[in-house]
Every structure is written in C-alpha cells, then in structure tokens.
Design a protein around this motif. Structure first.
Motif, PDB file in Angstrom:
ATOM      1  N   LYS A 102      30.429 -26.977  28.503  1.00  0.00           N
ATOM      2  CA  LYS A 102      30.623 -26.013  27.323  1.00  0.00           C
ATOM      3  C   LYS A 102      30.705 -26.925  26.181  1.00  0.00           C
ATOM      4  O   LYS A 102      32.131 -27.221  25.661  1.00  0.00           O
ATOM      5  CB  LYS A 102      31.720 -25.327  27.433  1.00  0.00           C
ATOM      6  N   PRO A 103      29.643 -27.494  25.505  1.00  0.00           N
ATOM      7  CA  PRO A 103      29.961 -28.685  24.500  1.00  0.00           C
ATOM      8  C   PRO A 103      30.151 -28.183  23.189  1.00  0.00           C
ATOM      9  O   PRO A 103      30.026 -26.671  23.095  1.00  0.00           O
ATOM     10  CB  PRO A 103      28.623 -29.398  24.614  1.00  0.00           C
ATOM     11  N   GLY A 104      30.695 -28.629  22.212  1.00  0.00           N
ATOM     12  CA  GLY A 104      30.880 -28.109  20.874  1.00  0.00           C
ATOM     13  C   GLY A 104      31.936 -28.558  20.089  1.00  0.00           C
ATOM     14  O   GLY A 104      33.100 -28.811  20.849  1.00  0.00           O
ATOM     15  N   ALA A 105      32.183 -28.905  18.846  1.00  0.00           N
ATOM     16  CA  ALA A 105      33.227 -29.116  18.206  1.00  0.00           C
ATOM     17  C   ALA A 105      34.040 -30.416  18.782  1.00  0.00           C
ATOM     18  O   ALA A 105      35.192 -30.342  18.762  1.00  0.00           O
ATOM     19  CB  ALA A 105      34.187 -28.094  17.866  1.00  0.00           C
ATOM     20  N   GLY A 106      33.400 -31.543  19.269  1.00  0.00           N
ATOM     21  CA  GLY A 106      34.048 -32.376  19.962  1.00  0.00           C
ATOM     22  C   GLY A 106      34.989 -32.093  21.004  1.00  0.00           C
ATOM     23  O   GLY A 106      36.045 -32.936  21.450  1.00  0.00           O
ATOM     24  N   GLY A 107      34.587 -31.105  21.903  1.00  0.00           N
ATOM     25  CA  GLY A 107      35.421 -30.535  22.972  1.00  0.00           C
ATOM     26  C   GLY A 107      36.452 -29.618  22.727  1.00  0.00           C
ATOM     27  O   GLY A 107      36.882 -29.087  23.689  1.00  0.00           O
ATOM     28  N   ILE A 108      36.750 -29.174  21.402  1.00  0.00           N
ATOM     29  CA  ILE A 108      37.645 -28.267  21.154  1.00  0.00           C
ATOM     30  C   ILE A 108      36.871 -26.769  21.562  1.00  0.00           C
ATOM     31  O   ILE A 108      37.831 -26.084  22.432  1.00  0.00           O
ATOM     32  CB  ILE A 108      37.629 -27.912  19.557  1.00  0.00           C
ATOM     33  N   LEU A 109      35.923 -26.344  21.755  1.00  0.00           N
ATOM     34  CA  LEU A 109      35.266 -25.229  21.947  1.00  0.00           C
ATOM     35  C   LEU A 109      35.578 -24.855  23.650  1.00  0.00           C
ATOM     36  O   LEU A 109      35.875 -24.008  24.005  1.00  0.00           O
ATOM     37  CB  LEU A 109      33.743 -24.851  21.743  1.00  0.00           C
TER      38      LEU A 109
END
Lengths: 325, 499
Positions: free
Chosen positions: A70-77
C-alpha cells in the motif's frame, strides 16, 4: 412472537458489537487469511522482508499471511490503513523508522502511532554504512571526522530523500561532529553513488544493500557502520560510536505493528510466531542477504524502543531545522 | 577471438534446456503483463522475485529479464490496436501505430514492431558484448548538470519536431511539465499541487494519466464519429508486412537501434527519450516524410526498435556499475544481491557465465518473442473485428482495472477519469498528447537534477555551461530552436516582401 424476534435482534446486534473482541479469541486465531500491509512499493527492503516474513508466518500459524503493498506519501497511506483497521489481529503492518519520523516532519499525518498502533515485535536491525568519495584524503573515520571539521559548509552529503534515515543520520553526524554539511537529496540512495564517485557529493550514510556494489571494489570508500556493534556485512569496519562519536546510533529497524486495541492474547500469539519465524535459519539467511539482522523483542520492549526512537529523531529534526515549513 | 568465445560461452548457458524454459516463461509472462494495462514489469518482477531464490541465479535473472523486455513487446500491441500505451516507451508507437490500425494495417504495424524489435535486440546484444564497459562509463559521465541539459534538449526536440502547431506543442510540453511537478518536492518535502489529497503526494500515476489521455479519450472521440468512419477501422488489410514495407522500414530500424542503444544506458527517462528521439529523428530525415503522424510504418519501426534496444542496453550500467537505470533494474540488483552476487565491474570477470549467459539469453528471448508474436498478430488483428459496442466497454473496464491495480486504490480511477477529460479536450483542440507525456515523465527528473546541480554549485548557474557535456546538450537545444525559428523567419520575410 414479535417480541421474541425483537429480542433476538437486540441480542444479535449486541453480539455483533462485542463480537470482534470476544470472538477473536487467541485459541482460534487465526482462522482466516491475515493481511500484512507493506506501506512501500514492491522492490525495497520492507517489501522483501515483508514477503519473507509473511511466508514464514503462514507456515507458523497455518493461515496465509498475505503481503500487500500500500505505497504512497512516504508510507503514511499504508500506515493509516492499519491504524484504522479493525483491531482483530487480521491486519498487520511492517514498517521502518519513517512511521515515527513522518509525524514530526510533516503536517496533517492522519495517524497517531502512540494512540492508534502498538508494536508486536521489532523484528530486525540494520545499520547504515558511512561511505565517502575516494577523492577525499581521509582513509579512516577519525581522519574523515577531522577533515569534516576542518571544512565546515564545504562538504555535500547524499541521502535517499528528505526525512529518510540516511538524511537524518547525516544531520545527526553534522550536529554531533560540529561540521555543517550540505544535504543533497536523491530519489533512493543508489542514485547518489555516481555523484559520489565523481566527488560532487563527498559522503553519505547508505543502506548496506545500496553501498555493497560500490564498496566491494573500492569505487567509494566505506569508513564505519552506524550500529552499536560492528555489522556482519562489514566486519572489518568500526562503528561510528567506537571510532569517535560516542553514542552515535542509527538503526534502520523494522517492526510489526497492529491496531492499538488488538487484544493482548492475540498480540502475544503473534509475537511468539514472529519470534519463531525470525529465528528460523532460512529467514536469518534471507535477511543477511540484504544486510538485515533479525532482532525480536517483546511487545513492551518494542514499544519502548519505538518511543525512544521517536524522541531521538524529533530532536534531530528540530535542532537541524529540517521540519518542512 | 575473445568476443566469439564469450558469446559462445553465453549461448551454451542460455541454450541449456533449463534456461531455455525460464527464458520462454519470462517472455510469455512479459508479453502478457505488457498487454494487460496496470500490471507492469516492475510489479511482476517484484512478485516473482521470491520465487527465483530457489533457482540458479542465472536462470532467475534470465527469467526476470525476459519479463522486462517481453513487456516492451506487449506494451506496443495495445498501443497500436487500441491506442492504449501500457508503458511510457510505447506512447510514441501509438501515434502512427494506431493510425495504421484505423487504416486497416494493424497487422503490418504489429509485424514491423516485432521485426524491428528483433533486429534491434540482435544488434543491441552484439553491441553490449562489444562495448559493455565503455557504455557503462558513459553513464558515469553524467552528473546533475548533464542530465538537466539533456532533458532540456529532449524537450526542445519534442516541440520542434512535433507536427502541427508549434505553439500547441509547446503548451502541451509545459502542461506536461506542470503535471509532473505534482507531489512531494524532493528537496524540502513540501507537497505541491496535491489539492489536499494525500494520494497525490507521490505524484500523478503514469498509467492512469496515459490511459486516460490516450485510451479512453480515444474511445470518446470514436463514439462521436458516424458509423461509416468506424467501419473503416474494422476492415483488415494484409496481416503481414510486405517485403516492400520491410525494405522501406529497414533504415528506420537501424537508426532507432543506434539511438536506443546509446540513450538506454542513461538512468531516468532513457528508454522513453530513446523512443521519442528515434521518432523525431526519423520524421526529420526520412524521405519521403509526408505520412508521419498519419500512419507511417517507419513511425512504428523507429521507436519500437529504439525502446527495445534501450531496454537491453539498460542492463549494462546495472551489471557493470551496479547502477539501476529504472525501477525494474533496481529490483534486478536486489535479486542479484540476494543470490550473493554484487553487481559491479567485477561481475564480468568473476561471473562470466552469468554475464554472457544473460546477454545471450536476450538474443534467444528476442527470437522467441518474434516466434511467439508473429502468429499472435493474426489473433490480435481479429480482435479489432469485435463490434465496437463490445470492444469499447471492455477497453473501458480494462483501463479502470489497470488504473486500480497499479497501487490498489480507487483514487487512481478518478485520476483516470479526470485525465480522460483532459485527453478529450486536447483531441478536440488538435493538441498532440505525446509532448505532454514526455514533459510529464521528464519534469521530475529535470527539476531534481537542476536543483541538485544548484545545491552542489551553491547556487551558481554557470555550472551548466562549464561542464563540457552539459554545454554540448544546451548548444544542441539551441541549434534545434534555430531550426524551428528559421523557416518561420523566412516565411515572414517572404510575406513582408510580398506586401
């Protein structure tokens, strides 16, 4: 009759409400597939370790542990997906120090890692390695330290991007050594190496996997590793702490998290399974190939480690003035 | 001779029954994921990576490599047939390729794409064998300043050589550049133009953007046409390219191969830039030039050869320097490290059977792809006979699945929808989408390298002209601009004289 049906309905509703907590008992857990959320794209260390771990956990607990990117926003998502998931032990998270760096560095991070998540186990440790351009006169860490102090503001250091562990390690080094250096961010540490070979960038704290291809034949010079003890990947190198900067400790740890309300018995069961998975000789071997050493902690130790890391990096980010405007 | 003994060693490895099967498997899988939108080679390689740990490293690598260049083949199939480039590098193929398909020459286009790729693959293989270390050194010559200037040169070329209005091409490039800037700024970590959506923190997804602008916008445009214009498309001409077609395209194939081989070595937009460069060069020097943009076979042959050659030479910096030129190569490095092999200059010396085996397997793989794909051409072309009322909804569904599958989130489907509107408007305004895509892909690389160069020089822009290679690229860009301005000046002067 109608009353009976109504009561049955109420009971069913109540059962549904308390159900997740009471029925997800540790005895039967897991009785369906478990998601292991990896908040990064396929291909990195977290992805590789996550898939290896998922496979071993499936064997330990007899249910498939499905690794899900679930990649995205440097791991935040991806982290937020787990923070909001049902606390039933069927959604796990594997994450690196970004989980505690992001909330300090960025505004509007949707999760609170202290309130929404808790640690099952810190599964691995992996130091960074200090590499320098071969054009520098310094051949040892002590010489490099002296060189950096003698040339404040002139050196550049590469990183894998803003707020990544290599960046913060460089910042910590600048602060501890009293030698300000210019941060040059790259997209992933690998891209920094050509510029380091050309001496456009003078040093970097790199992941071991990133550095190995270049240090093996001395195209860049490896000077020290950042752990508390020498790394098995670079047994001949001293640690930064031993070679001059006492207490310098940068660890690219990985930990398994669950939503904070997950029942303790399930956490305990998962902790035991994780411990068995990472003690397995095959896992140790697979981890070693990417420069990662299995660690394994109790949930309480894990939470303490993560909290201490949070304080450490928050100070570095604040003192270095690298919080985004 | 050394070269031949090396290649013989490689062939003996690549042709072993076991490796042959792995190569076939990789090519098949690659073609499949290339045709299916959304599942790219990166995802496939990532998923299969753990599987290869139990293999011999050479076999594993051969299979993963097969997936990578097989996907290049598959990507162009959908670009030609339904104007849906699955990979950035097949965007250019769609321009003339899809036009050909509409004219009933899909078979010829697919055939030429396959043959061009095969020839490019063969030449690139020999080139790698001959010049791997030298090619590797080229990548090391490129610092931030050089990359920036190369990108400037590429973008100027895209504007100068686009057909139609220069202003429109320029507008599209700039729009592409701006779209490419959406996301987290690498230097400060600030989010730009994300409108508050965390899903945009890492930028607009390429697959959603290109499928929206090309695939679905195309459907929308087709649906407005009357029935007879659509009927043209379902008429099938010759399935195979004729011998005349082949002779006609041969020079284009070779030029594409050379350009692709050189540009493929460079990290970042290498393969994409190669395809664009090959197309634009072809358009300038091919005689007669009249059909470009309206269905010229050479417009398929050149970029297809270039992206295939580029795909293969991108292995060179990975194997000889340990430098990944794209995400798939980064993953290959991971795969090698897990097998205990550290990529770098010592690989050729220490693991000759692996290095040469992999190179020879690329040639074997290219042969397989031609053998696999040429019979498939007939089947693909039949696909176009499917009535539109079935074909369109299926493409739409596939695009949505594809956009969703990349990151597994519905947000990208909305991006797809928005980009469809953008693509439709562009089509209505007669703006070519290709420069937009080029700008979109190159803008993050360009910006990063510019700012990196400025950080390293402490803000002194003269570094862009004091580095000789960088200066050369900027001068080339200037020369291209001159080419652009010159005819206009001439026309204006003539107009002035007439008055």
């Amino acid at each position: 009759m109608t009353r009976a049906i109504r009561w049955a309905g109420v009971v069913a509703c109540l059962a549904a409400l308390i159900g997740p907590a009471s029925f997800a008992s540790a005895q039967t857990y897991p009785d369906k597939p478990v998601r292991l959320v990896l908040p990064y794209a396929p291909g990195g260390i977290v992805d590789f370790i996550g898939r290896t771990l998922g496979q071993r956990l499936s064997e330990e607990l007899g249910q498939p542990f499905v690794a899900e990117n679930k990649p995205g926003a440097g791991g935040i998502l991806g982290t937020d997906v787990v923070a909001q998931a049902a606390p039933d032990g069927y959604t796990l998270l594997l994450m690196d120090p970004a989980i505690i760096i992001n909330p300090t560095l960025q505004e509007n991070v949707p999760y609170d890692f202290k309130k929404d998540l808790k640690v099952v186990s810190v599964i691995s440790s992996s130091p960074l390695v200090l590499v320098t351009s071969p054009a520098l006169p310094a051949k040892t860490f002590a010489e490099f330290l002296a060189y950096a102090k003698a040339n404040p503001g002139k050196l550049n250091y590469g990183s894998a991007g803003i707020g990544t562990t290599p960046h913060l390690a460089g910042e910590l080094f600048s602060a501890r050594a009293g030698a300000k250096a210019m941060h040059i961010p790259y997209r992933g540490i690998a891209a920094a190496f050509p510029d380091m070979m050309a001496n456009k960038v003078q040093f970097a704290f790199s992941s071991i996997t990133g550095a190995k291809p270049f240090t093996n034949d001395n195209r860049v010079r490896a000077l020290a590793t950042t752990g508390t003890k020498p790394s098995s990947a670079y047994p001949d190198l001293p640690t930064v702490a031993a070679a001059g900067l006492e207490g310098f400790d940068v660890d690219l740890w990985l930990a398994v998290f669950v939503p904070a309300a997950t029942p303790e018995p399930i956490v305990a069961k998962l902790n035991k399974a994780v411990a068995a998975a990472i003690a397995d000789a095959k896992t140790v071997e697979a981890f070693a190939k990417v420069g990662v050493e299995p660690r394994g902690t109790t949930p309480a130790e894990g939470n303490a480690i993560v909290a201490a890391e949070f304080e450490k990096w928050r100070k570095v980010i604040k003192d270095g003035g690298i919080k985004q405007p | 001779m050394d070269l031949w003994s090396n290649l013989a060693l490689g062939l003996s490895v690549a042709a072993s029954p076991e490796n042959f099967v792995f190569c076939l498997l990789g090519c098949l899988l690659g073609t499949l994921v290339g045709v299916l939108p959304g599942i790219g080679p990166v995802t496939t390689v990532a998923m299969l990576l753990p599987l290869t740990f139990s293999f011999d490293p050479v076999s594993g690598l051969i299979m993963l490599a097969g997936i990578y260049y097989g996907a290049q083949y598959g990507g162009s199939t959908t670009a030609i047939l339904v104007n849906m480039p699955g990979e950035a590098s097949s965007v250019v193929t769609a321009i003339d390729g899809h036009r050909l398909a509409q004219q009933g020459r899909a078979g010829a286009a697919l055939g030429i794409a396959a043959i061009g790729s095969f020839i490019a693959g063969c030449v690139a293989t020999v080139l790698i064998a001959l010049a791997a270390p030298a090619l590797g050194a080229v990548a090391l010559q490129f610092g931030p300043a050089e990359y920036f200037s190369l990108m400037v040169c590429g973008l100027v070329a895209a504007v100068v050589l686009a057909h139609g209005s220069v202003m429109k091409a320029l507008a599209m490039v700039v729009l592409g550049l701006l779209l490419g800037l959406v996301g987290t700024d690498v230097n400060s970590g600030v989010r730009r133009f994300t409108l508050g959506y965390p899903q945009l923190a890492e930028g607009i997804d390429f697959v959603a953007l290109s499928m929206g602008i090309y695939g679905i916008a195309e459907i929308a445009r087709n649906l407005e046409g009357r029935d007879e214009t659509r009927a043209v498309r379902t008429r099938i001409g010759s399935i195979w390219p004729t011998r005349r077609d082949l002779v006609f395209c041969l020079p284009a194939i070779f030029r594409g191969t050379v350009l692709g081989s050189i540009l493929g070595v460079l990290p970042g937009g290498g393969a994409l830039l190669a395809a664009f460069a090959a197309y634009t060069v072809e358009k300038k020097i091919a005689r007669p030039p009249r059909h470009f943009g309206e269905g010229d076979l050479r417009g398929v042959a050149a970029p297809e050869s270039a992206n295939n050659a580029g795909a293969q030479t991108s292995f060179v910096p990975m194997l000889t320097l340990g430098l990944p030129s794209n995400p798939t190569m980064a993953m290959m490095i991971g795969a090698l490290m897990i097998h205990g092999i550290t990529p770098g200059p010592s690989v050729i010396r220490d693991k000759p059977e692996m290095f040469w085996g992999l190179i020879a397997s690329m040639w074997v793989g290219n042969l397989m792809l031609v053998v696999l794909n040429l019979p498939l051409v007939g089947i693909w072309v039949k696909l176009l006979q499917v009535p539109y009322r079935f074909l369109f909804p299926s493409i739409l569904v596939f695009c949505c699945i594809g956009a969703f599958a990349v990151n597994g989130r519905e947000f990208d489907v909305y991006v797809l929808a928005v980009m469809t509107v953008v693509g439709y408007l562009c089509a209505k305004l007669d703006c070519e989408p290709a420069p937009l895509i080029l700008g979109f892909v190159l803008s993050p690389i360009m910006e990063e390298n510019f700012r990196r160069a400025m950080l390293i020089s402490r803000g002194d822009p003269s570094v862009l002209i004091s580095e000789p290679l960088s200066l050369a690229f900027l001068l080339a860009a200037l020369a291209l601009l001159f080419v652009l301005v010159l005819p206009a000046v001439r026309v204006k002067r003539e107009q002035a004289l007439q008055e």
